[in-house]
Design a protein around this motif. Structure first.
Motif, PDB file in Angstrom:
ATOM      1  N   GLU A  53      -3.155  25.056  20.480  1.00 37.63           N
ATOM      2  CA  GLU A  53      -1.989  24.983  19.588  1.00 37.63           C
ATOM      3  C   GLU A  53      -1.943  23.628  18.902  1.00 37.63           C
ATOM      4  OE1 GLU A  53      -0.074  25.569  23.298  1.00 37.63           O
ATOM      5  OE2 GLU A  53      -1.916  26.727  22.999  1.00 37.63           O
ATOM      6  N   THR A  54      -2.073  22.566  19.705  1.00 33.57           N
ATOM      7  CA  THR A  54      -2.042  21.230  19.107  1.00 33.57           C
ATOM      8  C   THR A  54      -3.137  21.093  18.070  1.00 33.57           C
ATOM      9  OG1 THR A  54      -1.379  20.480  21.276  1.00 33.57           O
ATOM     10  CG2 THR A  54      -1.874  18.785  19.665  1.00 33.57           C
ATOM     11  N   GLN A  55      -4.323  21.595  18.411  1.00 36.92           N
ATOM     12  CA  GLN A  55      -5.434  21.428  17.490  1.00 36.92           C
ATOM     13  C   GLN A  55      -5.217  22.146  16.167  1.00 36.92           C
ATOM     14  OE1 GLN A  55      -9.106  22.249  19.549  1.00 36.92           O
ATOM     15  NE2 GLN A  55      -8.986  20.343  20.703  1.00 36.92           N
ATOM     16  N   SER A  56      -4.677  23.374  16.245  1.00 35.41           N
ATOM     17  CA  SER A  56      -4.493  24.070  14.972  1.00 35.41           C
ATOM     18  C   SER A  56      -3.342  23.452  14.189  1.00 35.41           C
ATOM     19  CB  SER A  56      -4.294  25.571  15.168  1.00 35.41           C
ATOM     20  OG  SER A  56      -3.246  25.799  16.042  1.00 35.41           O
ATOM     21  N   PHE A  57      -2.348  22.942  14.919  1.00 35.09           N
ATOM     22  CA  PHE A  57      -1.240  22.257  14.249  1.00 35.09           C
ATOM     23  C   PHE A  57      -1.746  20.996  13.531  1.00 35.09           C
ATOM     24  CE2 PHE A  57       2.261  19.138  14.352  1.00 35.09           C
ATOM     25  CZ  PHE A  57       3.181  19.837  13.591  1.00 35.09           C
ATOM     26  N   VAL A  58      -2.551  20.229  14.237  1.00 33.93           N
ATOM     27  CA  VAL A  58      -3.098  18.999  13.651  1.00 33.93           C
ATOM     28  C   VAL A  58      -3.958  19.327  12.438  1.00 33.93           C
ATOM     29  CG1 VAL A  58      -4.759  17.135  14.066  1.00 33.93           C
ATOM     30  CG2 VAL A  58      -2.981  17.619  15.745  1.00 33.93           C
ATOM     31  N   LYS A  59      -4.790  20.359  12.571  1.00 39.14           N
ATOM     32  CA  LYS A  59      -5.651  20.727  11.443  1.00 39.14           C
ATOM     33  C   LYS A  59      -4.835  21.054  10.208  1.00 39.14           C
ATOM     34  CE  LYS A  59      -9.855  22.351  13.490  1.00 39.14           C
ATOM     35  NZ  LYS A  59     -10.451  23.522  14.107  1.00 39.14           N
ATOM     36  N   GLU A  60      -3.742  21.770  10.437  1.00 39.92           N
ATOM     37  CA  GLU A  60      -2.888  22.143   9.320  1.00 39.92           C
ATOM     38  C   GLU A  60      -2.279  20.899   8.678  1.00 39.92           C
ATOM     39  OE1 GLU A  60      -2.863  25.001   7.917  1.00 39.92           O
ATOM     40  OE2 GLU A  60      -1.476  24.125   6.450  1.00 39.92           O
ATOM     41  N   GLN A  61      -1.797  19.987   9.521  1.00 41.38           N
ATOM     42  CA  GLN A  61      -1.202  18.759   8.989  1.00 41.38           C
ATOM     43  C   GLN A  61      -2.233  17.906   8.256  1.00 41.38           C
ATOM     44  OE1 GLN A  61       1.056  16.667  12.035  1.00 41.38           O
ATOM     45  NE2 GLN A  61       2.876  17.372  10.988  1.00 41.38           N
TER      46      GLN A  61
ATOM     47  N   GLY B  67       0.859  -1.190   0.000  1.00 48.23           N
ATOM     48  CA  GLY B  67       0.000   0.000   0.000  1.00 48.23           C
ATOM     49  C   GLY B  67       0.891   1.234   0.000  1.00 48.23           C
ATOM     50  N   HIS B  68       0.250   2.409  -0.169  1.00 45.04           N
ATOM     51  CA  HIS B  68       1.035   3.645  -0.087  1.00 45.04           C
ATOM     52  C   HIS B  68       1.275   3.967   1.373  1.00 45.04           C
ATOM     53  CE1 HIS B  68      -0.068   4.163  -4.215  1.00 45.04           C
ATOM     54  NE2 HIS B  68      -1.343   4.276  -3.916  1.00 45.04           N
ATOM     55  N   LEU B  69       2.544   4.074   1.734  1.00 43.83           N
ATOM     56  CA  LEU B  69       2.855   4.441   3.108  1.00 43.83           C
ATOM     57  C   LEU B  69       2.660   5.949   3.272  1.00 43.83           C
ATOM     58  CD1 LEU B  69       4.005   3.391   5.814  1.00 43.83           C
ATOM     59  CD2 LEU B  69       6.244   4.112   4.995  1.00 43.83           C
ATOM     60  N   LEU B  70       1.787   6.323   4.180  1.00 42.47           N
ATOM     61  CA  LEU B  70       1.572   7.740   4.477  1.00 42.47           C
ATOM     62  C   LEU B  70       2.222   7.996   5.823  1.00 42.47           C
ATOM     63  CD1 LEU B  70      -2.106   8.988   3.921  1.00 42.47           C
ATOM     64  CD2 LEU B  70      -0.007   9.827   2.868  1.00 42.47           C
ATOM     65  N   TRP B  71       3.495   8.285   5.788  1.00 39.07           N
ATOM     66  CA  TRP B  71       4.168   8.563   7.048  1.00 39.07           C
ATOM     67  C   TRP B  71       4.264  10.070   7.236  1.00 39.07           C
ATOM     68  CZ3 TRP B  71       8.834  11.290   7.531  1.00 39.07           C
ATOM     69  CH2 TRP B  71       9.238  11.459   8.852  1.00 39.07           C
ATOM     70  N   ILE B  72       3.830  10.540   8.393  1.00 38.10           N
ATOM     71  CA  ILE B  72       4.062  11.948   8.710  1.00 38.10           C
ATOM     72  C   ILE B  72       4.651  12.020  10.109  1.00 38.10           C
ATOM     73  CG2 ILE B  72       2.281  12.901   7.182  1.00 38.10           C
ATOM     74  CD1 ILE B  72       0.665  13.352   9.776  1.00 38.10           C
ATOM     75  N   PRO B  73       5.462  13.070  10.370  1.00 35.16           N
ATOM     76  CA  PRO B  73       6.146  13.132  11.659  1.00 35.16           C
ATOM     77  C   PRO B  73       5.203  13.257  12.851  1.00 35.16           C
ATOM     78  CG  PRO B  73       6.946  14.834  10.128  1.00 35.16           C
ATOM     79  CD  PRO B  73       5.798  14.174   9.479  1.00 35.16           C
ATOM     80  N   GLY B  74       4.013  13.832  12.648  1.00 37.76           N
ATOM     81  CA  GLY B  74       3.119  14.013  13.788  1.00 37.76           C
ATOM     82  C   GLY B  74       3.742  14.932  14.812  1.00 37.76           C
TER      83      GLY B  74
ATOM     84  N   GLN C   5      -2.769  18.982   4.825  1.00 33.06           N
ATOM     85  CA  GLN C   5      -1.726  18.550   3.894  1.00 33.06           C
ATOM     86  C   GLN C   5      -1.864  17.078   3.524  1.00 33.06           C
ATOM     87  OE1 GLN C   5       2.138  19.861   5.169  1.00 33.06           O
ATOM     88  NE2 GLN C   5       1.323  21.878   5.712  1.00 33.06           N
ATOM     89  N   VAL C   6      -2.205  16.264   4.520  1.00 34.01           N
ATOM     90  CA  VAL C   6      -2.417  14.846   4.216  1.00 34.01           C
ATOM     91  C   VAL C   6      -3.568  14.709   3.218  1.00 34.01           C
ATOM     92  CG1 VAL C   6      -3.050  12.606   5.176  1.00 34.01           C
ATOM     93  CG2 VAL C   6      -1.552  14.118   6.456  1.00 34.01           C
ATOM     94  N   ASN C   7      -4.623  15.500   3.427  1.00 29.16           N
ATOM     95  CA  ASN C   7      -5.768  15.448   2.513  1.00 29.16           C
ATOM     96  C   ASN C   7      -5.358  15.783   1.088  1.00 29.16           C
ATOM     97  OD1 ASN C   7      -7.467  14.716   4.515  1.00 29.16           O
ATOM     98  ND2 ASN C   7      -8.397  16.728   4.816  1.00 29.16           N
ATOM     99  N   GLU C   8      -4.484  16.770   0.973  1.00 27.67           N
ATOM    100  CA  GLU C   8      -4.031  17.111  -0.374  1.00 27.67           C
ATOM    101  C   GLU C   8      -3.201  15.988  -0.978  1.00 27.67           C
ATOM    102  OE1 GLU C   8      -2.230  21.033  -0.351  1.00 27.67           O
ATOM    103  OE2 GLU C   8      -4.158  21.823   0.355  1.00 27.67           O
ATOM    104  N   LEU C   9      -2.400  15.388  -0.131  1.00 29.72           N
ATOM    105  CA  LEU C   9      -1.571  14.273  -0.589  1.00 29.72           C
ATOM    106  C   LEU C   9      -2.457  13.128  -1.108  1.00 29.72           C
ATOM    107  CD1 LEU C   9       1.387  13.468  -0.693  1.00 29.72           C
ATOM    108  CD2 LEU C   9       1.131  12.441   1.553  1.00 29.72           C
ATOM    109  N   ILE C  10      -3.476  12.810  -0.354  1.00 30.34           N
ATOM    110  CA  ILE C  10      -4.381  11.728  -0.769  1.00 30.34           C
ATOM    111  C   ILE C  10      -5.031  12.069  -2.110  1.00 30.34           C
ATOM    112  CG2 ILE C  10      -6.558  10.568  -0.204  1.00 30.34           C
ATOM    113  CD1 ILE C  10      -5.716  10.706   2.739  1.00 30.34           C
ATOM    114  N   GLN C  11      -5.479  13.318  -2.225  1.00 36.17           N
ATOM    115  CA  GLN C  11      -6.135  13.714  -3.476  1.00 36.17           C
ATOM    116  C   GLN C  11      -5.204  13.622  -4.674  1.00 36.17           C
ATOM    117  OE1 GLN C  11      -8.997  17.098  -3.455  1.00 36.17           O
ATOM    118  NE2 GLN C  11      -8.349  17.297  -1.343  1.00 36.17           N
ATOM    119  N   ALA C  12      -3.905  13.770  -4.404  1.00 33.10           N
ATOM    120  CA  ALA C  12      -2.949  13.688  -5.509  1.00 33.10           C
ATOM    121  C   ALA C  12      -2.930  12.290  -6.125  1.00 33.10           C
ATOM    122  CB  ALA C  12      -1.556  14.072  -5.016  1.00 33.10           C
TER     123      ALA C  12
END
Ligand code: FES
Lengths: 151, 168
Positions: free
Chosen positions: A131-139, A114-121, A142-149
């Motif tokens: 802060e954590t919440q807005s950071f997570v939302k931002e990440q 499968g496609h490995l979707l590794w992110i640093p988290g 980006q993951v959503n954009e990656l998937i759409q690609a």
């Protein structure tokens, strides 16, 4: 869609539209006192991510039950991960994403079907803090954009 | 089987069913009574409104607003994030649309596809909606985006339940 009665019932007749599966890959080691808290946090974080991604793409992404494995046992897990992937592909799911914060999978990426979707988290934090919440939302964005690609 | 036996069995069933029904009725009534007596105890009462945004933030361009509600879903009580696309229409009325695609439930974005700068776009299967939330025929969705009930109080926008609309 999630692995619930309600969603699977909706999924089956509409499966032609739901062509992507996301499998959360989560490590844990109940024998290790010093890793426990960190790993529990990573698990919660993974769940937050997975839920947000699923919510955004409910009609096209199926969220698999979580895949758990004992920390650092990557090599021996590969056949089992691939078995999961194979079974999902029978549906058929065209795109299979393995979602993890565990960087060590990178080394085995080419062995995974499968496609490995590794992110640093994030290593540690407070899931309730803004802060954590807005950071997570931002990440997540980006993951959503990656998937759409891949679509 | 003798008649007597049959009757008694039916009676027995009747009694038990009445008993069970009674319990069920009580179970249904108890919360209703509580609703009636003390509305403060019932944060989840239908028709509840949540404050979402100060009215001066609302422009002619749809913006995404988020807020949280407590949701009691059978055994779980959880915080659920709600989202709406909110704007002022030509008649200066506030419109709040649900972002949930009526096809299979993905989240739609305003002007998120360059080819359709004045529409809501669903990333999953290319569903589209005009600014008022009406689905564009020929794309997968068969109904418009639901609208939220709106209420303005002391310069705050409050949103209530969503209402589904008929397909285009
Ligand atoms: S879920 Fe939006 S077009 Fe299919």
């Amino acid at each position: 869609m999630q692995w619930t009665k309600r969603d699977t019932k909706q999924y089956l007749p509409e499966k032609e539209y739901v062509d992507t599966v996301l499998i959360p890959i989560i490590s844990f080691d109940p024998a290790s006192d010093n890793k426990m808290t960190k790993e529990a946090f990573q698990r919660e974080l993974n769940q937050v991510f997975a839920t947000l991604i699923e919510k955004e793409f409910k009609g096209r992404i199926f969220l698999s039950p979580e895949y758990y494995y004992l920390t650092n046992q990557h090599e021996s897990e590969i056949p089992r991960v691939n078995q999961w992937v194979e079974h999902f592909q029978k549906q058929p799911f065209e795109h299979v994403f393995l979602f993890t914060f565990d960087a060590k999978w990178k080394k085995y990426e080419s062995d995974l079907n499968g496609h490995l979707l590794w992110i640093p988290g994030i290593a540690d934090g407070d899931l309730q803090s803004t802060e954590t919440q807005s950071f997570v939302k931002e990440q997540v964005k980006q993951v959503n954009e990656l998937i759409q690609a891949y679509w | 089987m003798s008649d007597k036996q049959r009757v008694s069995r039916r009676q027995f069933l009747n009694y038990t069913l009445t008993g069970v029904g009674g319990f069920m009725a009580a179970g249904m009534l108890a919360p209703m009574v509580r609703f009636a007596i003390d509305p403060v105890l019932t944060p989840q009462a239908a028709g509840e409104f949540h404050s979402v945004a100060p009215v001066e933030e609302i422009t002619n361009e749809p913006q995404r607003f988020e807020w949280q509600v407590e949701q009691v879903d059978a055994w779980y009580e959880s915080k659920v994030q709600k989202t709406a696309w909110v704007y002022r229409n030509k008649d200066d009325e506030i419109v709040a649309l649900s972002p949930i695609c009526t096809h299979l439930g993905c989240t739609v974005g305003w002007a998120s596809n360059q080819e359709y700068p004045n529409q809501f776009y669903c990333p999953c299967h290319g569903g589209r909606y005009t600014k008022d939330g009406v689905n564009v025929p020929g794309t997968p969705p068969t109904a418009p985006l639901p609208v939220y009930k709106t209420k303005v109080q002391e310069n705050m926008l409050y949103l209530g339940e969503t209402q589904s609309r008929q397909g285009a």
